[in-house]
Design an enzyme around this catalytic site. Structure first.
Site, PDB file in Angstrom:
ATOM      1  N   SER A  98       0.835  -1.199   0.000  1.00  0.00           N
ATOM      2  CA  SER A  98       0.000   0.000   0.000  1.00  0.00           C
ATOM      3  C   SER A  98       0.870   1.250   0.000  1.00  0.00           C
ATOM      4  O   SER A  98       2.061   1.166  -0.340  1.00  0.00           O
ATOM      5  CB  SER A  98      -0.946  -0.028   1.202  1.00  0.00           C
ATOM      6  N   ASN A  99       0.317   2.398   0.349  1.00  0.00           N
ATOM      7  CA  ASN A  99       1.073   3.656   0.392  1.00  0.00           C
ATOM      8  C   ASN A  99       0.514   4.541   1.507  1.00  0.00           C
ATOM      9  O   ASN A  99      -0.450   4.169   2.176  1.00  0.00           O
ATOM     10  CB  ASN A  99       1.022   4.350  -0.982  1.00  0.00           C
TER      11      ASN A  99
END
Ligand code: CTP
Ligand code: CA
Length: 224
Positions: free
Chosen positions: A33-34
């Site tokens: 993810s980020n």
């Protein structure tokens, strides 16, 4: 009885906004993810609803409350976000892509938790669909607005994305400055369209959302 009537320049308009990160599963307990907080997209959704628009917010996992008067569709992966968006995109008047969509996902999702059997491991990634480009390519689709978060050559990359994806507008932000952008409460944007640009200087994401929507509404009316 006197009642305060808020200014509703977006009354009767249908607007879809994507926000937050996506999560790309590796196995039942892990994902890629980020750091997207979703704050900018949620601020745009809240502001658009206050301005009278019928708002659908398609959001990846974030720690934010659903804004008042907004239809919230929660998704996890880029594939789920793509599906949720494409289902009703053609019925929208305006589409704003604020989500930090993962460009790649693991080629395979393991059925069981991956064990640390080896001293090295590698993960093969495959490209995710480009949600914004797919909406922009629809026949008689909505007015499309993208975001471009860049660390360098901001203008070149932003205009490149505007042209390559066939967008109506792109909002660029310089994420090399950590006081604005990703996890911050403030942001600054430069807006580009085919034959113009304008600067929205650093301010709160709420203020910026209202200013951005004013510009979008203006360009949208000119296009009609
Ligand atoms: N976007 C999208 N779907 C994707 C990737 C990006 O809808 N799979 C949208 C983002 O929400 C944003 C815009 O496209 O509005 C630009 O995203 P960005 O990551 O800056 O650009 P990319 O086209 O993914 O190119 P790169 O990451 O290589 O800069
Ligand atoms: Ca990207």
């Amino acid at each position: 009885e006197q009642q305060f009537q808020p200014h509703q320049p977006l009354a009767g308009m249908k607007m879809m906004i994507t926000a937050g990160p996506t999560r790309e599963a590796l196995d039942p307990v892990r994902y890629l993810s980020n750091h997207s907080s979703g704050k900018m997209g949620y601020a745009i959704a809240a502001s658009a609803a206050q301005m009278g628009a019928e708002v659908t917010l398609v959001s990846g996992p974030v720690a934010l409350q659903a804004p008042t008067g907004v239809q919230l569709l929660r998704v996890e992966s880029a594939a789920e976000m793509h599906h949720a968006v494409m289902t009703t995109a053609v019925q929208q008047d305006i589409f704003v892509a604020c989500a930090a969509v993962a460009d790649y996902r693991p080629e395979a999702v393991a059925d069981c938790k991956i064990k640390k059997d080896n001293s090295e491991m590698s993960i093969r990634l495959v490209r995710n669909p480009d949600i914004l480009a797919d909406v922009a390519a629809l026949n008689s689709g909505p007015f499309t607005v993208g975001f471009a978060a860049e660390t360098h050559d901001v203008e070149t990359y932003a205009i490149g994305k505007l042209q390559r994806k066939g967008l109506d507008m792109i909002a660029a932000n310089d994420v090399s400055d950590s006081s604005i952008g990703f996890n911050s409460d403030d942001n600054a944007l430069t807006l580009y369209w085919t034959d113009g640009k304008t600067e929205l200087p650093a301010t709160s994401k709420q203020q910026l959302a209202a200013q951005l929507l004013e510009q979008i509404n203006h360009r949208y009316r000119i296009k009609q």
